[in-house]
Scaffold this motif. Sequence first.
Motif, mmCIF file in Angstrom:
data_model
loop_
_atom_site.group_PDB
_atom_site.id
_atom_site.type_symbol
_atom_site.label_atom_id
_atom_site.label_comp_id
_atom_site.label_asym_id
_atom_site.label_seq_id
_atom_site.Cartn_x
_atom_site.Cartn_y
_atom_site.Cartn_z
ATOM 1 N N SER A 32 -6.490 -9.725 -6.121
ATOM 2 C CA SER A 32 -7.107 -8.563 -5.481
ATOM 3 C C SER A 32 -6.008 -7.670 -4.929
ATOM 4 N N ASP A 33 -6.152 -6.366 -5.106
ATOM 5 C CA ASP A 33 -5.165 -5.425 -4.595
ATOM 6 C C ASP A 33 -5.700 -4.665 -3.376
ATOM 7 N N VAL A 34 -6.720 -5.224 -2.722
ATOM 8 C CA VAL A 34 -7.352 -4.558 -1.579
ATOM 9 C C VAL A 34 -6.683 -4.978 -0.275
ATOM 10 N N LYS A 42 -7.736 0.299 -1.413
ATOM 11 C CA LYS A 42 -7.319 -0.275 -2.701
ATOM 12 C C LYS A 42 -5.879 0.131 -2.965
ATOM 13 N N ALA A 89 -5.845 -10.501 -1.665
ATOM 14 C CA ALA A 89 -6.174 -9.463 -0.688
ATOM 15 C C ALA A 89 -5.390 -9.705 0.598
#
Length: 227
Positions: free
Chosen positions: A119-121, A152, A181
């Motif tokens: 996840s790039d959040v 994001k 994340a």
Amino acid sequence: MKIKNTALFIFMMTVAFMNAQNVYLSKVEKTKENKDKYFFKIDPTKSDAEYLGEIDVQGFSNDDATIYTSILKKAKEIGANAFSYKPFESVDEKTQPFNPANYQLGLYYITKDELSKPSDVMYFFSSSSKPQTISINKKDYVLQPRSFIAIKGIPGEIYTISTKKFLGSTIKISVNENSQAQYFQISSAKIKSNTYGEPGINLKSGDIMGLDKSFGDFLRMIYTENN
């Protein structure tokens, strides 16, 4: 004098009762033997998670870390390493909005393979009681109490995070390919950190605190997202 003392005692007990929060296992379907320390939020409809039981939380408290710890202990009694919010339905079968003073969690067991999804959040949470201002790459955001924003990230980019306060914190965050994340809380209040490696709060940098995924997922459920 005695009457005043009695009245004060009753008032203090009433306040304490109103702010008490009870956590208990309301249903146990089965148990699992595992020593997982993590406790992640999932969507059970999009997962092969194994259902174990339910937790009920009644009463409101601003002490999110303590409530999380109580929930985690109950979940680990039956071997759960994942949870989901279970909304109540009203008499007209409409889903009721989240109520921080009365909610229910489904408890699950998931395999480690399901935890490796990248996840790039980046999540930024306000405090439980006061609004917080945060600057992300020179863009300002005002977070109301018990709210958060999700940004994001772009792999390879560096993000500068500042609390915009005199002597406040400034940190830089990078986003990498296939990373997990990242969770941060913006607060001027002191929050006791857990031992490194334990679920809860692992990192601290002034008034910007890095949170582990388990506690971050819990805040993501009980706080309101700013869209």
